[in-house]
Design a protein around this motif. Structure first.
Motif, PDB file in Angstrom:
ATOM      1  N   UNK A 155       0.850  -1.186   0.000  1.00 49.31           N
ATOM      2  CA  UNK A 155       0.000   0.000   0.000  1.00 49.31           C
ATOM      3  C   UNK A 155       0.893   1.246   0.000  1.00 49.31           C
ATOM      4  N   UNK A 156       0.866   2.053  -1.053  1.00 51.21           N
ATOM      5  CA  UNK A 156       1.730   3.231  -1.104  1.00 51.21           C
ATOM      6  C   UNK A 156       1.441   4.237   0.004  1.00 51.21           C
ATOM      7  N   UNK A 186       5.332   5.624   6.618  1.00 52.15           N
ATOM      8  CA  UNK A 186       6.617   5.220   7.198  1.00 52.15           C
ATOM      9  C   UNK A 186       7.671   6.284   6.905  1.00 52.15           C
ATOM     10  N   UNK A 187       7.691   6.799   5.669  1.00 56.88           N
ATOM     11  CA  UNK A 187       8.646   7.856   5.322  1.00 56.88           C
ATOM     12  C   UNK A 187       8.430   9.084   6.211  1.00 56.88           C
ATOM     13  N   UNK A 247       7.581  -4.100 -11.749  1.00 52.33           N
ATOM     14  CA  UNK A 247       6.383  -3.898 -12.546  1.00 52.33           C
ATOM     15  C   UNK A 247       5.846  -5.227 -13.101  1.00 52.33           C
ATOM     16  N   UNK A 248       6.743  -6.211 -13.271  1.00 53.52           N
ATOM     17  CA  UNK A 248       6.316  -7.507 -13.775  1.00 53.52           C
ATOM     18  C   UNK A 248       5.457  -8.273 -12.789  1.00 53.52           C
ATOM     19  N   UNK A 249       5.604  -7.963 -11.507  1.00 53.76           N
ATOM     20  CA  UNK A 249       4.828  -8.648 -10.473  1.00 53.76           C
ATOM     21  C   UNK A 249       3.658  -7.803  -9.973  1.00 53.76           C
ATOM     22  N   UNK A 250       3.819  -6.485 -10.049  1.00 54.50           N
ATOM     23  CA  UNK A 250       2.794  -5.567  -9.560  1.00 54.50           C
ATOM     24  C   UNK A 250       2.509  -4.552 -10.664  1.00 54.50           C
ATOM     25  N   UNK A 251       1.383  -4.734 -11.352  1.00 55.69           N
ATOM     26  CA  UNK A 251       1.117  -3.976 -12.564  1.00 55.69           C
ATOM     27  C   UNK A 251       1.026  -2.479 -12.381  1.00 55.69           C
ATOM     28  N   UNK A 252       0.675  -2.011 -11.176  1.00 57.10           N
ATOM     29  CA  UNK A 252       0.583  -0.567 -10.974  1.00 57.10           C
ATOM     30  C   UNK A 252       1.777  -0.022 -10.193  1.00 57.10           C
TER      31      UNK A 252
END
Length: 322
Positions: A157-158, A164-165, A191-196
């Motif tokens: 989750x961004x 955290x930052x 990006x290959x594992x998480x499309x966004x």
């Protein structure tokens, strides 16, 4: 504008939104490089020497220095090896260095012998790490990379990574470390594992710039992990993250396609003043078999080229103005 100052013995570099993108050479790192790890353990630093010289010639603004050759008792083995590696590199090249270790004792040992103002790579949001690393950052008055994960690991989750930052920046303030000396790594996902993953990091970078007003970095090649022709993905990623607000990256400057993207982004972003570095680097352009430009061996941060380098104690190089 937020400005993070790093320095070698004689040269200062500014990382900032109005400065050229800071290329931190990644090659002096034995992780995943068995031959290099074996050489370093045996006291052979030929590859370290070669990598240091080649990266600077290719245009690295800074060099990352890592000596994590083993997971077996690194507290006993890593401090001395990191010090030796750091001393060799800083006597070879005149660029600022990034001290890269997860071992607090190794970071402190390296800070004792480091010339100038190195970057400490890194601290996480884990309380144990904050309490171990931040006093060293304050004591030696150096900037630090803040990695956006904590005791719970790396969140997908961004918003959590941003939180955290923010926590790390606030804890730094508790230790008297200003936000301009905190360089946040928002953690680039493959990006290959998480499309966004791309959209996530672009959004995170904008928030970090606008809300926390901090400089940022990443392990650039993480975005292309597991994909074919990774350098094509990396080269496309570079101008997009720069446009979103990223100000530095740990990457391989010996990849012409990726360095072309950095230099082109600096031109288009207005931080390569009068296109000085682009013209100097590519004025004798000749396409190689792969179709990429043959670059002159001029560091991105050469003094006086409009790219943030300056000699300490002398006249400042012309500063690019975005």
């Amino acid at each position: 504008m937020t400005r993070t100052i790093v320095a070698s013995a004689t040269r200062e570099i500014i990382i900032g939104f109005d400065q050229p993108f800071c290329v931190i050479g990644e090659r002096i790192n034995p992780t995943g490089r068995k031959k290099l790890a074996a050489e370093m353990v045996a006291g052979n630093f030929d590859t370290v020497t070669k990598d240091a010289l080649e990266q600077v010639a290719a245009g690295a603004t800074m060099l990352d220095v890592n000596a994590g050759v083993t997971a077996v008792d690194p507290n006993a083995t890593e401090p001395a090896l990191l010090v030796k590696t750091l001393e060799i590199v800083q006597n070879l090249v005149d660029v600022p260095l990034s001290i890269d270790s997860s071992v607090s004792a190794a970071i402190e040992a390296a800070l004792k012998v480091a010339k100038g103002r190195p970057l400490v790579n890194s601290v996480t949001g884990e309380e144990e790490k904050l309490e171990a690393i931040l006093p060293l950052v304050k004591k030696y008055n150096v900037p630090v990379v803040a990695i956006s994960n904590d005791e719970t690991g790396i969140s997908m989750d961004p918003d959590v990574r941003f939180a955290v930052a923010k926590k790390i920046v606030e804890r730094c303030a508790d230790f008297g470390i200003p936000a301009h000396d905190v360089v946040v790594d928002p953690l680039v996902m493959p990006i290959g594992a998480l499309g966004d993953a791309g959209r996530q990091v672009f959004a995170l970078l904008r928030r970090l710039r606008e809300e926390l007003k901090v400089n940022t970095t990443c392990g650039l090649s993480n975005i292309s992990f597991g994909l074919p022709h990774r350098h094509g993905i990396n080269a496309g990623f570079i101008p997009m993250v720069i446009g979103a607000g990223m100000t530095s990256a740990i990457m391989n400057p010996c990849r012409p396609q990726e360095m072309e993207a950095v230099r082109a982004a600096n031109v288009l972003n207005g931080t390569d003043r009068d296109c000085t570095t682009w013209i100097r680097t590519y004025k004798d352009y000749k396409p190689t078999e792969g179709g990429h430009a043959v670059a002159a061996p001029v560091p991105v941060s050469a003094p006086g080229d409009g790219n943030g380098g300056r000699r300490r104690g002398g006249r400042e190089a012309r500063m690019a103005r975005g």
